[in-house]
Design an enzyme around this catalytic site. Sequence first.
Site, PDB file in Angstrom:
ATOM      1  CG  ASP A   1      -9.727   2.900   6.030  1.00 25.35           C
ATOM      2  OD1 ASP A   1     -10.389   2.844   4.984  1.00 25.35           O
ATOM      3  OD2 ASP A   1      -8.717   3.772   6.210  1.00 25.35           O
TER       4      ASP A   1
ATOM      5  CD  GLU B   1      -8.159  -0.343  -1.220  1.00 22.80           C
ATOM      6  OE1 GLU B   1      -7.369   0.209  -0.545  1.00 22.80           O
ATOM      7  OE2 GLU B   1      -8.875   0.604  -1.702  1.00 22.80           O
TER       8      GLU B   1
END
Length: 525
Positions: free
Chosen positions: A15, A187
Amino acid sequence: MTMIMNPVLRGFNPDPSICRVGDDYYIATSTFEWFPGVQIHHSRDLVHWRLLTHALTRPSQLDMKGNADSCGVWAPCLSYDNGTFYLLFTDVKSRIGAYKDTHNYLVTAQNIEGPWSEPVYLNSSGFDPSLFHDDDGRKWLVNMLWDFRKGHNRFAGIVLQEYAAEEQRLVGPVRHIFRGTELRFTEGPHLYKRNGYYYLLTAEGGTEYNHAVTMARSKSIEGPYEVDPQNPILTSAGRPELALQKAGHGCLVETPAGEWYMAHLCARPVKDHLCVLGRETALQRCEWTADGWLRLASGGPVPEETVQAPGLPESPFEPEPETDDFDSPKLNVHWSTLRVPADPSWLSLSERPGYLRLKGRESLISTHRQSLIARRQQAFRFEAETCLEYEPENYLQMAGLILYYDTKDYVYLRVTHHEELGVCLGILQSRNGVYDELLERDIPWTGRCRFRLKVEVNRELAQFYYGEEDAAWTPVGEPVDITHLSDDFPEYIRFTGNFVGLCAQDLGGLAKPADFDYFTYREIR
């Protein structure tokens, strides 16, 4: 021509959020249940990277005691504006089932190495918060929206709300600006502004083998957003031959010369679809088309292992030492603990100078009080070695060298005490939560209670060894299949990666100490 070799952040570093300040580049990555929270890497050329610091170092910033496996810190967003670093993160308290308890916070600092502020609570409507600094001075929060209701898309899209920096709170209405594409699982939002357009970069497809980066744009920050006709702009879905799998969750950075790069998540299986190293970070060079869409410079959406570096002076760092002699008064930056920080009640570098002392606490399934420190596995092949001084008095007391994924999956070369054998060593394993002892009989120990312990990992196999002082290494059992120390094992998805480290347990509650003389982590090319 200088090349970037991917992944640039190897091992569990998912991420990525990339940020440039002057000539310095920083990448923040998720740390989940490991403490301290949010790893921050530094580079000056996008080729060479070093782990610089962590942002969340105090329990007042991050309290994860009791957090379940693969909860904790998800998807940080690092940005910089007018002399201040901003870091957003989610502390996930629960994730299995219909509900997700996802609390979003903001911390700030004037220096990347801290000190970072106490957290400002933002919201809990979903995860992956990101802060956009508009050119008119206003600041905007975007995050994905979670919808637990039956029959609804749980990844319900992206919401937007203004953040008032002086008041340290969100203000104004919440606007639902994007519902995602047909890839679903929308997301990881990030907003950018270029040539009059707001660009919304999102992760879609789920953070597994259909993962992708998609883009949409609008003349207004509130939308409506036009979807890129060539989405996804990055993915390795359907291409099992690629070295970099799971490509997705991107974040953009521009060099002073106007070169664009995307930091993104990826993974490299060791066998079949199993990724013991966890999800890593890679960089791709990007270009803008004449009609204002972003494309990989290589053409097509496929991630590449070697990428042209920007025209910057090479800035390598000194290599990290392989051995930690525990002579420093504080832990090396590569060490992590589970859920809570190291404190003198269970870890000491001063009670016996030159040694790491761990006082045994709860079992390896505990989400509260484990005495364990570990570092990421960052290569397919490596060896780790330690020397332990320890005199257990009963089977409730254990210490040793561990390969650890989470409370359900680990392999542990441990020293303990048996009623008939006395002090002995053997291998414990948990595979999807099922406990096992891998030797038919533990190995008795008759000499001085000083144990040299080693593990050699070669992709999906680990061989453990023991030795006395300067004696040759003796194998402990047969090679162990460690593919269960993987994101993709068992059926439900997990988010971290394998660690190697040191630990001690005292299930009788007496805090029996174990002293470790050194720890060596050596990658094998």
